[in-house]
Write a protein that holds these residues in place. Structure first.
Motif, mmCIF file in Angstrom:
data_model
loop_
_atom_site.group_PDB
_atom_site.id
_atom_site.type_symbol
_atom_site.label_atom_id
_atom_site.label_comp_id
_atom_site.label_asym_id
_atom_site.label_seq_id
_atom_site.Cartn_x
_atom_site.Cartn_y
_atom_site.Cartn_z
ATOM 1 N N UNK A 261 -55.160 11.581 -31.519
ATOM 2 C CA UNK A 261 -55.116 10.536 -32.535
ATOM 3 C C UNK A 261 -56.060 9.380 -32.229
ATOM 4 N N UNK A 262 -56.414 8.655 -33.277
ATOM 5 C CA UNK A 262 -57.225 7.436 -33.175
ATOM 6 C C UNK A 262 -56.384 6.301 -33.741
ATOM 7 N N UNK A 263 -56.087 5.315 -32.918
ATOM 8 C CA UNK A 263 -55.248 4.203 -33.369
ATOM 9 C C UNK A 263 -56.015 3.277 -34.307
ATOM 10 N N UNK A 264 -55.307 2.597 -35.224
ATOM 11 C CA UNK A 264 -55.942 1.730 -36.234
ATOM 12 C C UNK A 264 -56.342 0.376 -35.639
ATOM 13 N N UNK A 265 -57.425 0.367 -34.890
ATOM 14 C CA UNK A 265 -57.763 -0.809 -34.086
ATOM 15 C C UNK A 265 -58.270 -1.981 -34.924
ATOM 16 N N UNK A 266 -58.908 -1.713 -36.044
ATOM 17 C CA UNK A 266 -59.386 -2.817 -36.874
ATOM 18 C C UNK A 266 -58.229 -3.565 -37.506
ATOM 19 N N UNK A 267 -57.206 -2.855 -37.942
ATOM 20 C CA UNK A 267 -56.035 -3.513 -38.516
ATOM 21 C C UNK A 267 -55.324 -4.368 -37.471
ATOM 22 N N UNK A 268 -55.277 -3.890 -36.244
ATOM 23 C CA UNK A 268 -54.686 -4.679 -35.163
ATOM 24 C C UNK A 268 -55.532 -5.912 -34.882
ATOM 25 N N UNK A 269 -56.846 -5.781 -34.994
ATOM 26 C CA UNK A 269 -57.720 -6.929 -34.817
ATOM 27 C C UNK A 269 -57.447 -8.018 -35.835
ATOM 28 N N UNK A 270 -57.212 -7.630 -37.076
ATOM 29 C CA UNK A 270 -56.873 -8.610 -38.111
ATOM 30 C C UNK A 270 -55.566 -9.319 -37.777
ATOM 31 N N UNK A 271 -54.626 -8.563 -37.264
ATOM 32 C CA UNK A 271 -53.330 -9.143 -36.881
ATOM 33 C C UNK A 271 -53.501 -10.129 -35.731
ATOM 34 N N UNK A 272 -54.293 -9.741 -34.730
ATOM 35 C CA UNK A 272 -54.517 -10.620 -33.581
ATOM 36 C C UNK A 272 -55.213 -11.912 -34.003
ATOM 37 N N UNK A 273 -56.200 -11.800 -34.881
ATOM 38 C CA UNK A 273 -56.905 -13.003 -35.341
ATOM 39 C C UNK A 273 -55.977 -13.934 -36.098
ATOM 40 N N UNK A 274 -55.127 -13.364 -36.938
ATOM 41 C CA UNK A 274 -54.219 -14.207 -37.724
ATOM 42 C C UNK A 274 -53.225 -14.941 -36.836
ATOM 43 N N UNK A 275 -52.915 -14.366 -35.676
ATOM 44 C CA UNK A 275 -51.963 -14.983 -34.756
ATOM 45 C C UNK A 275 -52.652 -15.781 -33.650
ATOM 46 N N UNK A 276 -53.994 -15.724 -33.611
ATOM 47 C CA UNK A 276 -54.783 -16.419 -32.578
ATOM 48 C C UNK A 276 -54.406 -15.999 -31.162
ATOM 49 N N UNK A 277 -53.969 -14.740 -31.010
ATOM 50 C CA UNK A 277 -53.691 -14.234 -29.665
ATOM 51 C C UNK A 277 -54.878 -13.396 -29.194
ATOM 52 N N UNK A 278 -54.929 -13.157 -27.897
ATOM 53 C CA UNK A 278 -56.017 -12.349 -27.349
ATOM 54 C C UNK A 278 -55.781 -10.874 -27.658
ATOM 55 N N UNK A 279 -56.894 -10.140 -27.720
ATOM 56 C CA UNK A 279 -56.860 -8.714 -28.069
ATOM 57 C C UNK A 279 -57.759 -7.965 -27.091
ATOM 58 N N UNK A 280 -57.150 -7.080 -26.309
ATOM 59 C CA UNK A 280 -57.836 -6.280 -25.283
ATOM 60 C C UNK A 280 -57.726 -4.811 -25.660
ATOM 61 N N UNK A 281 -58.861 -4.140 -25.784
ATOM 62 C CA UNK A 281 -58.886 -2.746 -26.220
ATOM 63 C C UNK A 281 -59.442 -1.846 -25.123
ATOM 64 N N UNK A 282 -58.671 -0.829 -24.770
ATOM 65 C CA UNK A 282 -59.120 0.232 -23.867
ATOM 66 C C UNK A 282 -59.801 1.298 -24.717
ATOM 67 N N UNK A 283 -61.113 1.395 -24.575
ATOM 68 C CA UNK A 283 -61.899 2.329 -25.395
ATOM 69 C C UNK A 283 -62.524 3.435 -24.561
#
Length: 410
Positions: A178-200
């Motif tokens: 599977x491929x997780x929906x990372x862009x949607x999570x990015x939008x969520x992180x930005x709206x909450x102003x929290x940090x976002x760390x992605x293992x790619x």
């Protein structure tokens, strides 16, 4: 066309498979389906390592480095191009785990603050969460999966509150397709102003990556997997926000300048996350690998690996003694399965005797996901663009013979 393939990938030119196989000496010796572990490198990558190492032997290590500054700079440029980033946002680090660590342990997490992660998070990352929970009193929240086995974005939104300091997830899990929906999570992180760390680690090199579209503060990855670079290479992307706010957990004379007896000044770019001593040969070769992938086109690579993986899944799905375990609506080059009555290590060993390379993924590497699904281990076959349809068919036929016998021939 396979689900999850973008219009850009559909329109991408075909890869000249014969040419890339001619560039890959290992194709003459094995059927390599362990690209999620370490791919076969192109000849240009191994040549770069050998040539630089020979140069060091002839003129000296420091002297060879001074002569190769331009080559090293081109590695930063090649990785920046691959990720849609700027050169100043790239750090070269000895492996993906240490790259991830340099980002994670630099984020100031305090008692009571929360980390949100996914059920398919990789063991090395989750162990770090447990460590900071023990020492700093942070809390860990695991985002549920949706009905497709992906990280559930709506559930993640419901878990968001003022205490969430970090969202840290894996783009492509080590144990399935599977491929997780990372862009949607990015939008969520930005709206909450929290940090976002992605293992790619499992996504860079097999699909297009755009850090701007993803919206992550940090992205870590490796050279040895789908990028086809040398082992012992990794890299870290840091956003401009991260560079303005995050200090590395430890520094040395490469990361900072000792400006006076009692003061120092951090580098302004992502190289603050590097250390002074490293392997010049492999880092130069990593740039060669990145340019090789970019020249082929990540959209074309993505289209081909998805097609090969779906070909393998469709053949394995017809076998009554084989169980497929891939999840997600968008699926990638990793195909995970089990043969009823035969342990995955025995399947791997039998395939190796037929010159077919696969790997085994154990529950200890994705504990929450695999324990939740009651799976102790799986066979992992991971295709790449240099594999042929005939190789895929041979792998499927060999698995069919093993599973129909319900035992492993010696």
């Amino acid at each position: 066309m396979n689900a999850g393939i973008t219009a850009a990938a559909q329109a991408a030119p075909d890869i000249d498979v014969l040419a890339v196989r001619a560039d890959t000496p290992g194709c003459k010796h094995v059927l390599h389906f362990n690209n999620a572990g370490a791919a076969l490198p192109p000849r240009a990558v191994t040549d770069a390592v050998l040539q630089y190492t020979a140069r060091e032997a002839l003129i000296g290590g420091y002297e060879a480095a001074e002569a190769a500054v331009g080559e090293m700079q081109s590695t930063y440029d090649a990785l920046a191009t691959l990720l849609g980033a700027g050169r100043h946002q790239i750090a070269l680090i000895e492996n993906a785990t240490r790259a991830w660590d340099m980002a994670f342990y630099g984020i100031p997490l305090a008692r009571g603050e929360r980390i949100l992660t996914c059920r398919s998070e990789y063991a090395s990352n989750y162990l770090a969460y447990l460590q900071v929970r023990r020492h700093r009193g942070v809390r860990i929240g695991v985002i549920p999966d949706n009905e497709y086995g992906e990280l559930d974005v709506a559930a993640a939104a419901r878990l968001m509150d003022k205490d969430v300091k970090l969202i840290a997830i894996t783009h492509v899990p080590t144990n399935g397709g599977l491929v997780n929906p990372v862009e949607a999570i990015g939008q969520l992180a930005r709206s909450a102003s929290c940090y976002y760390l992605l293992d790619a680690c499992q996504s860079v090199g097999q699909m297009p990556i755009d850090v701007g579209a993803i919206g992550c503060d940090f992205l870590s990855s490796t050279g040895r997997k789908f990028l086809r670079g040398p082992r012992g290479t990794g890299f870290l992307y840091a956003s401009d926000r991260a560079l303005a706010e995050i200090e590395p957990p430890f520094i040395d004379g490469r990361a900072a300048t000792w400006t006076a007896a009692d003061t120092f000044e951090l580098r302004s770019d992502a190289r603050r996350f590097e250390n002074w001593e490293f392997n010049w040969a492999t880092r130069i070769a990593l740039g060669v690998a990145a340019r090789y992938a970019s020249a082929l086109g990540l959209a074309a690579i993505w289209r081909r690996v998805q097609a090969l993986a779906e070909r393998l899944r469709s053949q394995l799905a017809r076998l009554p003694q084989v169980e497929l375990h891939d999840q997600g609506r968008t699926r990638c080059a990793i195909v995970s399965f089990a043969c009823r009555g035969i342990d995955p290590p025995a399947v791997k060993a039998a395939l190796a005797r037929a010159r077919i390379n696969v790997s085994v993924t154990d529950a200890e590497w994705t504990r929450i996901d695999m324990d939740g699904r009651g799976i102790p281990a799986l066979v992992r076959a991971s295709v790449h663009y240099y594999n042929t349809e005939e190789e895929v068919d041979e792998l499927a036929a060999t698995v069919a013979a093993l599973s129909s016998a319900n035992s492993i021939p010696e």
